[in-house]
Design a protein around this motif. Structure first.
Motif, PDB file in Angstrom:
ATOM      1  N   ALA A   1     -41.507   2.171 -43.470  1.00 51.28           N
ATOM      2  CA  ALA A   1     -42.465   1.343 -44.203  1.00 51.28           C
ATOM      3  C   ALA A   1     -43.199   0.391 -43.256  1.00 51.28           C
ATOM      4  CB  ALA A   1     -41.733   0.547 -45.282  1.00 51.28           C
ATOM      5  N   GLN A   2     -42.552   0.007 -42.170  1.00 51.65           N
ATOM      6  CA  GLN A   2     -43.160  -0.976 -41.267  1.00 51.65           C
ATOM      7  C   GLN A   2     -42.955  -0.539 -39.820  1.00 51.65           C
ATOM      8  OE1 GLN A   2     -41.774  -4.981 -41.960  1.00 51.65           O
ATOM      9  NE2 GLN A   2     -43.267  -5.908 -40.582  1.00 51.65           N
ATOM     10  N   PRO A   3     -43.705   0.457 -39.370  1.00 50.64           N
ATOM     11  CA  PRO A   3     -43.485   0.971 -38.011  1.00 50.64           C
ATOM     12  C   PRO A   3     -43.724  -0.079 -36.931  1.00 50.64           C
ATOM     13  CG  PRO A   3     -45.464   1.946 -39.000  1.00 50.64           C
ATOM     14  CD  PRO A   3     -44.771   1.193 -40.073  1.00 50.64           C
ATOM     15  N   SER A   4     -44.498  -1.135 -37.239  1.00 49.47           N
ATOM     16  CA  SER A   4     -44.761  -2.157 -36.219  1.00 49.47           C
ATOM     17  C   SER A   4     -43.507  -2.928 -35.821  1.00 49.47           C
ATOM     18  CB  SER A   4     -45.831  -3.129 -36.724  1.00 49.47           C
ATOM     19  OG  SER A   4     -45.414  -3.701 -37.953  1.00 49.47           O
ATOM     20  N   LEU A   5     -42.421  -2.806 -36.605  1.00 50.27           N
ATOM     21  CA  LEU A   5     -41.169  -3.457 -36.194  1.00 50.27           C
ATOM     22  C   LEU A   5     -40.682  -2.949 -34.839  1.00 50.27           C
ATOM     23  CD1 LEU A   5     -38.948  -3.749 -39.407  1.00 50.27           C
ATOM     24  CD2 LEU A   5     -40.354  -5.497 -38.275  1.00 50.27           C
ATOM     25  N   ALA A   6     -41.126  -1.754 -34.475  1.00 51.45           N
ATOM     26  CA  ALA A   6     -40.748  -1.221 -33.163  1.00 51.45           C
ATOM     27  C   ALA A   6     -41.362  -2.027 -32.020  1.00 51.45           C
ATOM     28  CB  ALA A   6     -41.169   0.249 -33.051  1.00 51.45           C
ATOM     29  N   LEU A   7     -42.340  -2.871 -32.343  1.00 54.17           N
ATOM     30  CA  LEU A   7     -42.933  -3.773 -31.350  1.00 54.17           C
ATOM     31  C   LEU A   7     -42.318  -5.165 -31.435  1.00 54.17           C
ATOM     32  CD1 LEU A   7     -46.680  -2.792 -31.907  1.00 54.17           C
ATOM     33  CD2 LEU A   7     -45.135  -1.966 -30.105  1.00 54.17           C
ATOM     34  N   GLY A   8     -41.469  -5.404 -32.432  1.00 57.88           N
ATOM     35  CA  GLY A   8     -40.939  -6.740 -32.680  1.00 57.88           C
ATOM     36  C   GLY A   8     -39.430  -6.757 -32.666  1.00 57.88           C
ATOM     37  N   GLY A   9     -38.871  -7.021 -33.835  1.00 53.81           N
ATOM     38  CA  GLY A   9     -37.429  -7.190 -33.921  1.00 53.81           C
ATOM     39  C   GLY A   9     -36.630  -5.978 -33.515  1.00 53.81           C
ATOM     40  N   LEU A  10     -37.182  -4.789 -33.730  1.00 55.11           N
ATOM     41  CA  LEU A  10     -36.474  -3.571 -33.334  1.00 55.11           C
ATOM     42  C   LEU A  10     -36.901  -3.077 -31.951  1.00 55.11           C
ATOM     43  CD1 LEU A  10     -36.367  -1.615 -36.727  1.00 55.11           C
ATOM     44  CD2 LEU A  10     -34.406  -2.425 -35.398  1.00 55.11           C
ATOM     45  N   GLY A  11     -37.750  -3.847 -31.311  1.00 58.31           N
ATOM     46  CA  GLY A  11     -38.254  -3.415 -30.009  1.00 58.31           C
ATOM     47  C   GLY A  11     -38.035  -4.455 -28.925  1.00 58.31           C
ATOM     48  N   MET A  12     -38.975  -4.547 -28.038  1.00 60.97           N
ATOM     49  CA  MET A  12     -38.842  -5.372 -26.844  1.00 60.97           C
ATOM     50  C   MET A  12     -38.466  -6.822 -27.142  1.00 60.97           C
ATOM     51  SD  MET A  12     -40.598  -7.692 -24.806  1.00 60.97           S
ATOM     52  CE  MET A  12     -42.383  -7.503 -24.989  1.00 60.97           C
TER      53      MET A  12
ATOM     54  N   GLY B   1     -37.510 -16.036 -30.383  1.00 62.62           N
ATOM     55  CA  GLY B   1     -36.714 -17.180 -30.818  1.00 62.62           C
ATOM     56  C   GLY B   1     -36.071 -16.994 -32.180  1.00 62.62           C
ATOM     57  N   ALA B   2     -36.803 -16.408 -33.119  1.00 61.90           N
ATOM     58  CA  ALA B   2     -36.253 -16.227 -34.468  1.00 61.90           C
ATOM     59  C   ALA B   2     -35.040 -15.299 -34.442  1.00 61.90           C
ATOM     60  CB  ALA B   2     -37.324 -15.671 -35.399  1.00 61.90           C
ATOM     61  N   VAL B   3     -35.086 -14.299 -33.579  1.00 58.35           N
ATOM     62  CA  VAL B   3     -33.955 -13.368 -33.483  1.00 58.35           C
ATOM     63  C   VAL B   3     -32.785 -14.020 -32.746  1.00 58.35           C
ATOM     64  CG1 VAL B   3     -33.214 -11.118 -32.630  1.00 58.35           C
ATOM     65  CG2 VAL B   3     -35.502 -11.385 -33.635  1.00 58.35           C
ATOM     66  N   VAL B   4     -33.086 -14.773 -31.708  1.00 60.13           N
ATOM     67  CA  VAL B   4     -32.030 -15.501 -30.986  1.00 60.13           C
ATOM     68  C   VAL B   4     -31.242 -16.366 -31.965  1.00 60.13           C
ATOM     69  CG1 VAL B   4     -31.610 -17.376 -29.335  1.00 60.13           C
ATOM     70  CG2 VAL B   4     -33.194 -15.527 -28.750  1.00 60.13           C
ATOM     71  N   GLY B   5     -31.969 -17.167 -32.732  1.00 59.74           N
ATOM     72  CA  GLY B   5     -31.293 -18.102 -33.626  1.00 59.74           C
ATOM     73  C   GLY B   5     -30.461 -17.403 -34.689  1.00 59.74           C
TER      74      GLY B   5
ATOM     75  N   LYS C   1     -33.800 -11.665 -40.779  1.00 57.28           N
ATOM     76  CA  LYS C   1     -35.172 -11.484 -41.273  1.00 57.28           C
ATOM     77  C   LYS C   1     -36.154 -11.442 -40.109  1.00 57.28           C
ATOM     78  CE  LYS C   1     -34.306 -14.004 -45.566  1.00 57.28           C
ATOM     79  NZ  LYS C   1     -34.660 -15.172 -46.388  1.00 57.28           N
ATOM     80  N   LEU C   2     -37.190 -10.653 -40.291  1.00 59.35           N
ATOM     81  CA  LEU C   2     -38.228 -10.554 -39.271  1.00 59.35           C
ATOM     82  C   LEU C   2     -39.569 -10.872 -39.923  1.00 59.35           C
ATOM     83  CD1 LEU C   2     -37.032  -7.243 -37.562  1.00 59.35           C
ATOM     84  CD2 LEU C   2     -36.683  -9.587 -36.746  1.00 59.35           C
ATOM     85  N   ARG C   3     -40.293 -11.751 -39.311  1.00 61.97           N
ATOM     86  CA  ARG C   3     -41.599 -12.135 -39.839  1.00 61.97           C
ATOM     87  C   ARG C   3     -42.685 -11.686 -38.862  1.00 61.97           C
ATOM     88  NH1 ARG C   3     -43.556 -17.255 -42.872  1.00 61.97           N
ATOM     89  NH2 ARG C   3     -45.792 -17.227 -42.448  1.00 61.97           N
TER      90      ARG C   3
END
Lengths: 344, 344
Positions: free
Chosen positions: A121-132, A163-167, A309-311
């Protein structure tokens, strides 16, 4: 399936910026969409990732881990793309791939730098929380920061991609998490939505005093994304044996020369010594081989369980990438910044 | 056996120094030799160790690992002593012990901070290569520096109590060792006697250029004893993944305020990031439990095999301790500085 365009828009580096980049440092160019040769695929960019490290690649000389973008060449960047045409046996038209094809509508690839992506549903997560950025948070926090239950972990740029993922990972590991972010809205989000124990607005006065009050037991892990005034506030609060993964110093990326004195390098070294601090820089490119699978497995599990959560802060249109990137360097994004270049 | 004196000389802290201490900051006092109470031993100091950390304990507030010496109280310091009288079941007159009884002829102890020493030709080695400074070198180099065969290891204060051991262990581990020391004579000694691959005089001009020439493959481990101009020369040469155990910053111990600008802290943080450097402070007090036995075993084996040399700079007479200590801070010692307080 996207239509096959004939014009390829690309944003090239027009000038090496002095300080904060301006839109004049970029140029939108048009060229014919290239034809894949034997062994190549033609890709259509769907999402382009915008990340702070790109600022360093605009400088003459680049960095120790990547060369500078040459003047007149497209800006580099991670992308989610769809295969439009393929003369490569491993890729088929319609497939979704993760790549590094930069700030442009189309690109050719020999496939060596492409990773197939499942349709989600959200392939862009591969550039964010699920990626680098997510992987950066995971390795920096767990492998260098090594938070223990009850530790106080401080992270700046607390609602940003890293930072959001670190926390949130630090919370999952039992640490007390104090974020630092720009503005009351981001701080509310960090506490109410991400579950941070506290979050401080670095734009309000007396950050040092407020951070001391928010960290009554000192700071055991400081995940460094920022530098500058935030590090000023953190340094006196670091506990004996504190760990400081150094992931970025965005406050200094636009520095044209060292800031005025006094010289605080000796004070930092003295603090590192007396507090037995481990200050360790890392570049995520070094870690893909050893740790990426563990990261993917853990992150997917946390997402599936609703524990993390990923924003995303999504900007529409390649033509708006430069403005969005400048905003990122100024802290105007709210969440992981991506450009939607074309419909999926 | 020493005669039993009636007067105890002790050197107390007379004033908190501003910058480099002067002899006016110390005062030689006399008092009756104390009588041991039940459970106590009376000790006669034979050797007093003089070490750079003592400068920090002269400051108001002390350090994170030890309190300041109160004004009017004896300066602290490691000692080799002989038991003169004992009302403690574990100690007998004539025994040799390692302790921390400070700058004085005699001291009382309840035994809890004493370690029995075997009678050897050079008992003062327990204050140097076989004691705290040697252990500091061992832990800092091996546990934090982690030199690999072929690595380039740079150590400043190269003929000092710690630096000389760092360099020799690094050689034994297969590294290429470049020392930095004050003066041609010390440099000759480091190369000819200690077996360093090169040694540079930091008092001669153009240290940066000479260090670059001596380290054609860059620097993998920098053992930081010094700070200041030596660190300036080292920083640009650090390789990706370099390790920097921070053991001391003697160049800054006398600083009354931060040096003038520019502020080079951001540049240091950027270098740590881009080069993925691990900069880690340590205080040897933290490590006795886990590593001391391994150190003692390895060090004794190296000494017995003639693979490692220890040089002592011995000053005669407690009354000369202050002058010798000031010289240590100025780099005038040549080898591990000890004061012979009484004949063995």
């Amino acid at each position: 399936m996207p239509q096959i365009d004939t014009i390829n828009r690309r944003i090239v580096l027009a000038a090496r910026p002095r300080g904060l980049p301006t839109t004049q440092d970029f140029r939108l160019e048009q060229a014919p969409v290239p034809e894949p040769a034997d062994g190549q695929v033609l890709l259509r960019t769907l999402y382009l990732s915008l990340d702070p490290y790109m600022r360093n690649l605009m400088e003459e000389g680049g960095t120790s881990y990547a060369p500078a973008v040459p003047l007149g060449e497209p800006m580099v960047g991670g992308t989610v793309s769809r295969v439009v045409a393929s003369r490569h046996p491993g890729f088929h038209p319609g497939e979704l791939v993760l790549g590094n094809t930069g700030w442009q509508d189309h690109a050719l690839s020999d496939g060596s730098d492409l990773t197939p992506l499942a349709e989600t549903a959200q392939p862009s997560l591969a550039l964010g929380g699920l990626g680098m950025p997510g992987f950066t948070a995971y390795v920096g926090l767990l492998d260098i920061g090594q938070p223990r239950p009850g530790d106080t972990v401080v992270v700046a740029a607390a609602t940003g991609a890293v930072g959001a993922v670190v926390g949130q990972i630090a919370r999952l590991k039992g640490a007390r998490v104090v974020g630092i972010a720009g503005g009351a809205e981001k701080c509310r989000y960090a506490v109410d939505e991400l579950g941070f124990d506290a979050c401080l607005d670095h734009r309000a006065p007396a950050l040092g005093e407020r951070l001391a009050a928010a960290c009554p037991d000192g700071i055991d892990v400081y995940f460094e994304n920022v530098g500058g005034a935030v590090f000023d506030a953190v340094l006196p609060l670091l506990n004996i044996g504190a760990r400081v993964p150094v992931c970025g110093v965005i406050a200094h990326y636009n520095d044209q020369q060292p800031p005025p004195g006094p010289d605080r390098r000796p004070q930092l070294m003295t603090t590192v010594l007396q507090k037995r601090i481990r200050l360790q820089g890392f570049v995520i490119l070094d870690h893909y081989g050893e740790r990426f699978e563990a990261f993917r497995r853990d992150m997917q599990a946390w997402l599936d369980a609703g524990q993390l959560k990923l924003r995303e802060d999504r900007v529409d249109g390649l033509e708006n990438a430069a403005e969005a990137f400048i905003g990122l360097l100024e802290g105007r994004n709210f969440g992981k910044l991506v450009v939607r270049v074309a419909d999926a």
